[in-house]
Design a protein around this motif. Structure first.
Motif, PDB file in Angstrom:
ATOM      1  N   GLN A  54      10.074  -0.208  -4.003  1.00  0.00           N
ATOM      2  CA  GLN A  54      10.176   0.394  -2.672  1.00  0.00           C
ATOM      3  C   GLN A  54      10.262   1.926  -2.804  1.00  0.00           C
ATOM      4  OE1 GLN A  54      13.370  -1.192  -0.349  1.00  0.00           O
ATOM      5  NE2 GLN A  54      12.577  -0.365   1.593  1.00  0.00           N
ATOM      6  N   TYR A  83      -1.233  -5.541  -1.850  1.00  0.00           N
ATOM      7  CA  TYR A  83      -1.605  -4.850  -3.091  1.00  0.00           C
ATOM      8  C   TYR A  83      -2.361  -3.558  -2.785  1.00  0.00           C
ATOM      9  CZ  TYR A  83      -3.626  -3.956  -7.689  1.00  0.00           C
ATOM     10  OH  TYR A  83      -3.993  -3.358  -8.875  1.00  0.00           O
ATOM     11  N   TYR A 104      -2.479  -1.907   0.403  1.00  0.00           N
ATOM     12  CA  TYR A 104      -1.980  -0.994   1.433  1.00  0.00           C
ATOM     13  C   TYR A 104      -0.463  -0.927   1.534  1.00  0.00           C
ATOM     14  CZ  TYR A 104      -6.805  -1.749   2.869  1.00  0.00           C
ATOM     15  OH  TYR A 104      -8.164  -1.878   2.895  1.00  0.00           O
ATOM     16  N   MET A 105       0.294  -1.604   0.674  1.00  0.00           N
ATOM     17  CA  MET A 105       1.750  -1.677   0.760  1.00  0.00           C
ATOM     18  C   MET A 105       2.170  -2.467   2.004  1.00  0.00           C
ATOM     19  SD  MET A 105       3.061   2.101  -0.538  1.00  0.00           S
ATOM     20  CE  MET A 105       2.432   2.929   0.907  1.00  0.00           C
ATOM     21  N   SER A 164       8.122   4.053  -3.858  1.00  0.00           N
ATOM     22  CA  SER A 164       7.675   4.482  -5.181  1.00  0.00           C
ATOM     23  C   SER A 164       7.001   5.860  -5.100  1.00  0.00           C
ATOM     24  CB  SER A 164       6.693   3.451  -5.764  1.00  0.00           C
ATOM     25  OG  SER A 164       6.151   3.923  -6.985  1.00  0.00           O
ATOM     26  N   THR A 208       6.614  -0.565   0.316  1.00  0.00           N
ATOM     27  CA  THR A 208       6.788  -1.076  -1.029  1.00  0.00           C
ATOM     28  C   THR A 208       5.429  -1.107  -1.719  1.00  0.00           C
ATOM     29  OG1 THR A 208       8.654  -2.436  -0.325  1.00  0.00           O
ATOM     30  CG2 THR A 208       7.607  -2.995  -2.432  1.00  0.00           C
ATOM     31  N   THR A 209       5.387  -0.574  -2.911  1.00  0.00           N
ATOM     32  CA  THR A 209       4.170  -0.605  -3.714  1.00  0.00           C
ATOM     33  C   THR A 209       4.212  -1.847  -4.601  1.00  0.00           C
ATOM     34  OG1 THR A 209       4.070   1.809  -3.726  1.00  0.00           O
ATOM     35  CG2 THR A 209       2.753   0.656  -5.368  1.00  0.00           C
ATOM     36  N   TYR A 210       3.138  -2.618  -4.597  1.00  0.00           N
ATOM     37  CA  TYR A 210       3.092  -3.880  -5.325  1.00  0.00           C
ATOM     38  C   TYR A 210       2.154  -3.769  -6.511  1.00  0.00           C
ATOM     39  CZ  TYR A 210       5.516  -6.086  -1.435  1.00  0.00           C
ATOM     40  OH  TYR A 210       6.447  -6.427  -0.463  1.00  0.00           O
ATOM     41  N   TYR A 211       2.576  -4.442  -7.596  1.00  0.00           N
ATOM     42  CA  TYR A 211       1.767  -4.549  -8.801  1.00  0.00           C
ATOM     43  C   TYR A 211       1.667  -6.030  -9.167  1.00  0.00           C
ATOM     44  CZ  TYR A 211       3.112   0.352  -9.052  1.00  0.00           C
ATOM     45  OH  TYR A 211       3.348   1.665  -8.756  1.00  0.00           O
ATOM     46  N   GLU A 236       4.582   6.525  -6.882  1.00  0.00           N
ATOM     47  CA  GLU A 236       3.162   6.243  -7.098  1.00  0.00           C
ATOM     48  C   GLU A 236       2.592   5.575  -5.860  1.00  0.00           C
ATOM     49  OE1 GLU A 236       2.489   5.382 -11.756  1.00  0.00           O
ATOM     50  OE2 GLU A 236       3.649   3.846 -10.723  1.00  0.00           O
ATOM     51  N   GLN A 237       1.399   5.989  -5.518  1.00  0.00           N
ATOM     52  CA  GLN A 237       0.711   5.403  -4.379  1.00  0.00           C
ATOM     53  C   GLN A 237      -0.692   5.008  -4.797  1.00  0.00           C
ATOM     54  OE1 GLN A 237       0.833   8.010  -1.012  1.00  0.00           O
ATOM     55  NE2 GLN A 237       3.077   7.975  -0.839  1.00  0.00           N
ATOM     56  N   ARG A 238      -1.116   3.886  -4.254  1.00  0.00           N
ATOM     57  CA  ARG A 238      -2.438   3.375  -4.606  1.00  0.00           C
ATOM     58  C   ARG A 238      -3.424   3.775  -3.519  1.00  0.00           C
ATOM     59  NH1 ARG A 238      -1.000  -1.257  -5.289  1.00  0.00           N
ATOM     60  NH2 ARG A 238      -0.816  -1.267  -7.559  1.00  0.00           N
TER      61      ARG A 238
END
Length: 458
Positions: A140, A115, A117-118, A142, A123-126, A144-146
């Protein structure tokens, strides 16, 4: 004055910079506050967080097992993501569009790690919640980056305050340097303008030029125009003052002699032993001196006005041949000059002179009378008119070389003019009249051969 203007300008620049920094800080705080209080509502439904929170509407349970509706699967395809539903132990109980190599079990540490760090596939997780289940939505590559960071309010406020002070000081120093340079550039011409106005106040009307006039070029141009105008007025005033002083001085000097004669003969008239014949003689002398004084004042006023260009010319288009012929006829009709040999030649039948007839007549008569009264009665005078001007020539005594250069000066009498009456202004007036018309005079003479006066009119 220059440094005073520089300091004032610099203070204005620094005040503006400080106000801009303060206003920008207020706007920044307001934007951050707005985002904090209205951030959730401001998020678009296309963002991963928003899509994940709202995806629970596509989930349902059947036989105590979560199910993903067909609309949910279609929404996942359009969004470009996949979904795994987890039970409370982290096991995957159902999935949609998930990769084949996707894990079937997640530990709490793994969930926190992916969640934040990918994973290795970027892959960005939500994460979302549905009843007692949780679901994991992956996207994958994405857009958007956290970004996860730790926040300490006290340290943050300390940092912000220090940064604000540092930025403010740096901005003020830069503004001071730039403002100082610009103020020196701007205040220099302003200071010069103030100095120029002070100089005008002190009646210094000299024209001055300044390099690098910049935006003040029209101001300097107008100041120089004002200086030229004031200089012209000052010269005119000085000329009138000089003319007035000269007029008073000359009149005072020239009137002393006739006034002394009038006073002396008036005292003789009061005597008891004055004979009647003497009384008449004294009265005649007083009258003659009075007429001389009047003529002197009139002639002097005329020559002063002509030389100072104060005499308006009433010009008329005139044919010179007929005009000069009438003057010669008038002279010959005078009983005093009727027996003189005066001839006229007119060779300018098509010429036109634009002249003041009254003044030009007086100028020509002065030259003719001068030729008559300064020579013997048997001399011959020839007056001729051409397209370029007028010639008056006689075969009389002539004028000495030392007298020619001064013949047009006021009150000058040559060496051969003994016992000649007049104000002494005749030739000076004639010269001034000719020059007032834009013409000029040449005079040549030889002793014993005569004199030639040529008048040229443009």
């Amino acid at each position: 004055m220059k440094w005073k203007l520089t300091v004032q300008y610099l203070f204005s620049v620094l005040s503006i910079v400080f106000i801009v920094i303060f206003v920008n800080l207020i706007i920044l705080i307001g934007v951050l506050y707005f985002q904090q209080t209205n951030g959730n509502d401001s998020l678009s439904t296309d963002t991963g967080e928003s899509f994940t929170r709202q995806f629970s509407r596509y989930l349902s349970t059947e036989n105590e097992q979560p199910l993903i509706t067909d609309e949910g699967i279609q929404a996942l395809r359009e969004f470009g993501g996949w979904l795994q539903v987890l039970d409370s132990n982290g096991h995957v109980v159902t999935a949609a569009l998930a990769p084949k190599d996707a894990p079937t079990h997640y530990s709490p540490v793994e969930l926190v790690h992916i969640y934040k760090y990918m994973d290795d596939q970027l892959t960005t997780y939500y994460v979302g919640q549905f009843e007692e289940y949780s679901y994991l939505l992956g996207v994958q590559n994405s857009t958007e980056q956290r970004v996860v960071f730790m926040f300490n309010a006290q340290s943050f406020l300390s940092y912000v305050s220090k940064a604000f002070v540092g930025i403010t000081i740096a901005d003020l120093l830069i503004a001071m340097l730039v403002g100082l340079l610009f103020s020196m550039i701007i205040t220099k011409p302003v200071s010069y303008i103030i100095d120029r106005i002070s100089q005008l106040k002190e009646r210094n009307f000299s024209i001055q030029k300044m390099k690098r006039q910049g935006v003040f070029k029209p101001v300097f141009s107008n100041l120089n125009s004002v200086s030229e105008t004031l200089q012209a007025h000052e010269e005119e005033r000085m000329k009138l003052e000089k003319m007035r002083e000269e007029w008073i001085s000359n009149v005072s000097h020239d009137l002393k002699t006739p006034l002394a004669s009038i006073r002396g003969f008036a005292e003789l008239l009061r005597g008891q032993d004055v004979m009647e014949s003497e009384r008449a003689e004294y009265a005649e002398i007083i009258e003659r001196k009075s007429i001389y004084m009047k003529d002197l004042l009139d002639d002097f006023n005329l020559t002063m006005r002509l030389r100072n260009q104060e005499m308006p010319l009433h010009r008329e288009d005139t044919r010179p041949a007929s005009f000069v012929r009438e003057i010669v006829i008038d002279v010959l009709n005078d009983p005093r000059y009727s027996d003189h040999a005066i001839s006229f030649e007119g060779n300018a039948h098509n010429a036109i002179w634009s002249i003041d007839r009254h003044l030009m007549k007086r100028a020509i008569l002065n030259f003719i009378h001068n030729a008559i009264i300064h020579n013997d009665r048997d001399i011959a005078i020839t007056i001729s008119v051409s397209d370029t001007g007028l010639t008056i020539e006689d075969d009389g005594k002539g004028i000495a070389k030392q007298d020619i250069e001064q013949i047009f000066n006021r009150y000058y009498r040559g060496s051969n003019t003994d016992n000649i009456h007049g104000t002494g202004l005749g030739l000076a007036i004639s010269k001034d009249i000719i020059e007032a018309h834009g013409g000029h005079i040449t005079l040549t003479s030889d002793i014993g051969k005569g004199t030639k006066v040529e008048i040229f009119l443009n």
